[in-house]
Design a protein around this motif. Structure first.
Motif, PDB file in Angstrom:
ATOM      1  N   ARG A  21       0.843  -1.184   0.000  1.00  0.00           N
ATOM      2  CA  ARG A  21       0.000   0.000   0.000  1.00  0.00           C
ATOM      3  C   ARG A  21       0.878   1.233   0.000  1.00  0.00           C
ATOM      4  NH1 ARG A  21      -5.202  -0.828   3.922  1.00  0.00           N
ATOM      5  NH2 ARG A  21      -5.873   0.976   2.709  1.00  0.00           N
ATOM      6  N   GLN A  22       0.327   2.313  -0.522  1.00  0.00           N
ATOM      7  CA  GLN A  22       1.069   3.568  -0.558  1.00  0.00           C
ATOM      8  C   GLN A  22       0.366   4.602   0.318  1.00  0.00           C
ATOM      9  OE1 GLN A  22       3.153   4.341  -4.453  1.00  0.00           O
ATOM     10  NE2 GLN A  22       1.402   3.231  -5.246  1.00  0.00           N
ATOM     11  N   VAL A  23       1.100   5.592   0.710  1.00  0.00           N
ATOM     12  CA  VAL A  23       0.569   6.611   1.611  1.00  0.00           C
ATOM     13  C   VAL A  23       0.979   7.984   1.115  1.00  0.00           C
ATOM     14  CG1 VAL A  23       2.566   6.335   3.149  1.00  0.00           C
ATOM     15  CG2 VAL A  23       0.486   7.402   4.022  1.00  0.00           C
ATOM     16  N   LEU A  24       0.020   8.912   1.111  1.00  0.00           N
ATOM     17  CA  LEU A  24       0.299  10.299   0.772  1.00  0.00           C
ATOM     18  C   LEU A  24       0.777  10.998   2.038  1.00  0.00           C
ATOM     19  CD1 LEU A  24      -1.769  12.681  -1.448  1.00  0.00           C
ATOM     20  CD2 LEU A  24      -0.743  13.499   0.672  1.00  0.00           C
ATOM     21  N   ILE A  84       7.283  13.017   9.292  1.00  0.00           N
ATOM     22  CA  ILE A  84       6.430  13.343   8.157  1.00  0.00           C
ATOM     23  C   ILE A  84       4.999  13.019   8.570  1.00  0.00           C
ATOM     24  CG2 ILE A  84       8.192  12.999   6.378  1.00  0.00           C
ATOM     25  CD1 ILE A  84       7.066  10.242   5.839  1.00  0.00           C
ATOM     26  N   LYS A  85       4.027  13.566   7.847  1.00  0.00           N
ATOM     27  CA  LYS A  85       2.631  13.418   8.259  1.00  0.00           C
ATOM     28  C   LYS A  85       1.843  12.667   7.186  1.00  0.00           C
ATOM     29  CE  LYS A  85       1.007  16.850  10.444  1.00  0.00           C
ATOM     30  NZ  LYS A  85       0.474  18.188  10.822  1.00  0.00           N
ATOM     31  N   ALA A  86       1.094  11.642   7.604  1.00  0.00           N
ATOM     32  CA  ALA A  86       0.279  10.851   6.681  1.00  0.00           C
ATOM     33  C   ALA A  86      -1.121  11.435   6.586  1.00  0.00           C
ATOM     34  CB  ALA A  86       0.189   9.405   7.174  1.00  0.00           C
ATOM     35  N   LEU A  87      -1.608  11.611   5.321  1.00  0.00           N
ATOM     36  CA  LEU A  87      -2.948  12.169   5.120  1.00  0.00           C
ATOM     37  C   LEU A  87      -3.924  11.174   4.515  1.00  0.00           C
ATOM     38  CD1 LEU A  87      -2.186  15.769   3.778  1.00  0.00           C
ATOM     39  CD2 LEU A  87      -2.459  14.980   6.147  1.00  0.00           C
ATOM     40  N   ALA A  88      -3.437  10.183   3.751  1.00  0.00           N
ATOM     41  CA  ALA A  88      -4.337   9.207   3.135  1.00  0.00           C
ATOM     42  C   ALA A  88      -3.526   7.999   2.663  1.00  0.00           C
ATOM     43  CB  ALA A  88      -5.087   9.817   1.946  1.00  0.00           C
ATOM     44  N   LEU A 141      -2.077   2.345  10.550  1.00  0.00           N
ATOM     45  CA  LEU A 141      -2.490   3.759  10.596  1.00  0.00           C
ATOM     46  C   LEU A 141      -4.020   3.836  10.666  1.00  0.00           C
ATOM     47  CD1 LEU A 141      -0.120   5.254   7.836  1.00  0.00           C
ATOM     48  CD2 LEU A 141       0.152   5.467  10.326  1.00  0.00           C
ATOM     49  N   PRO A 142      -4.607   3.377  11.751  1.00  0.00           N
ATOM     50  CA  PRO A 142      -6.074   3.292  11.832  1.00  0.00           C
ATOM     51  C   PRO A 142      -6.794   4.632  11.761  1.00  0.00           C
ATOM     52  CG  PRO A 142      -5.069   2.914  13.979  1.00  0.00           C
ATOM     53  CD  PRO A 142      -3.954   2.923  12.986  1.00  0.00           C
ATOM     54  N   ASP A 143      -6.089   5.719  12.025  1.00  0.00           N
ATOM     55  CA  ASP A 143      -6.724   7.042  12.007  1.00  0.00           C
ATOM     56  C   ASP A 143      -6.582   7.754  10.658  1.00  0.00           C
ATOM     57  OD1 ASP A 143      -7.442   6.768  14.697  1.00  0.00           O
ATOM     58  OD2 ASP A 143      -5.517   7.572  15.379  1.00  0.00           O
TER      59      ASP A 143
END
Length: 331
Positions: free
Chosen positions: A132-135, A225-229, A239-241
């Protein structure tokens, strides 16, 4: 009356003819032999996560086949050097390779004469894992939600930078797909590695990217860094949130990263059958699946023709995007 014995010259001609026939038909020899009878080489076109997975496979699959399997790196050309080496290898089952999203589905659309045709050059063995990838965004950007980030980016067209580990790789194309879907205009900054991209984003020189969840997770958890989606279905347990893109209401499909195995085309049927069975057994083994999860991947049980069809589908997705946006190696 006794049958006359052939002359020495005739006998030599017959032996030579037989040798020529067998040399022209290696599949017949292999079909009657006990493949594998010697070391198998698994070519990996990348280092890093691909090499780690290749070594996991080599240990497991070698044991199942009762033969040593070694990993050989052939890196360069966005994975095309390694894939070309697999495509032109003698199709006897002793050289197989790791195929990835970049080397199979995007690089052939950007590199002239990559040395293979994904429809004709390979025997598709199995999709071993997806990622999976994350923005993610730089904390210095000051946005906490995907909607806030999109609004900010659209209010400043052409001013934000996004990073990737090279023109035309899966990360670059994933961000371009996202940008096109939501109407963002930004500047692509290619780096040589994902680590360089992460460093630039933490410094605020690059504002966002889309990357493998497995490699990004430690930095996300450390708050650097911050994950948004995330991509894919549902939320990721790590990353359940963090919502997925569809949950956020975005009309965009970003394919997961693929990590699979291929052999040269036209391998003998008995060899292909034995390889397919060994790969399928490995994929179904709970211990192997757990080992894949520990490396940050999602284990897959897709193999054979289903893997081929998935690869061709993703290739069309990226090929259409590359053509539509006019992406070139100088982009």
């Amino acid at each position: 009356m006794p049958t006359p014995r052939p002359s020495r010259r005739t006998a030599l001609i017959q032996i030579a003819a037989g040798a020529a026939f067998l040399a022209a038909c290696p599949g017949r020899l292999l079909a009657q032999g006990t493949w594998p009878e010697r070391t198998i080489t698994l070519i990996t076109p990348f280092g890093g996560a691909v090499d780690i997975l290749a070594r996991l496979i080599a240990a497991d699959l070698g044991r199942r086949l009762g033969q040593t399997m070694i990993v050989e790196q052939k890196i360069g050309g966005s994975g095309t050097i390694g894939m070309a080496a697999v495509a032109r290898a003698h199709p006897d089952g002793y050289t197989i390779g790791m195929g990835t999203t970049t080397s199979l589905t995007s690089a052939p659309h950007l590199i002239k004469n990559p040395g293979y045709d994904i429809e004709k050059s390979f025997t598709y063995l199995g999709l071993i894992q997806t990622s999976r990838q994350v923005l993610t965004v730089s904390p210095k950007l000051g946005t906490d939600t995907l909607q806030d980030f999109i609004a900010l980016a659209k209010s400043k067209p052409g001013t934000l930078n996004f990073g990737s580990s090279g023109v035309g790789n899966s990360i670059h194309l994933a961000v371009e797909q996202f940008n096109a879907a939501v109407g963002i205009k930004a500047v692509h900054v290619p780096f040589k590695t994902g680590n360089e991209t992460d460093a630039a984003m933490m410094a605020g020189d690059v504002q966002y990217t889309i990357a493998s969840l497995a490699t990004s997770l430690p930095l996300i958890q450390a708050g650097r860094i911050k994950a948004l989606a995330v991509t894919g279905e549902g939320r990721d347990p790590a990353l359940p949130d963090v919502p997925n893109l569809q949950e956020s209401g975005l009309p965009v499909r970003i394919p997961d990263q693929l990590f699979g195995m291929v052999g040269p085309a036209n391998m003998p049927a008995p060899v292909t059958s034995k390889l397919l069975k060994a790969v399928a057994d490995m994929q179904a083994d709970p211990a192997f699946q757990e080992a894949v999860r520990r490396t940050g991947g999602v284990p897959s049980q897709v193999h054979g023709e289903a893997f081929r069809k998935l690869t061709l589908s993703d290739s069309r997705t990226w090929g259409d995007l590359i053509k539509r946006l006019g992406i070139t190696l100088s982009s």
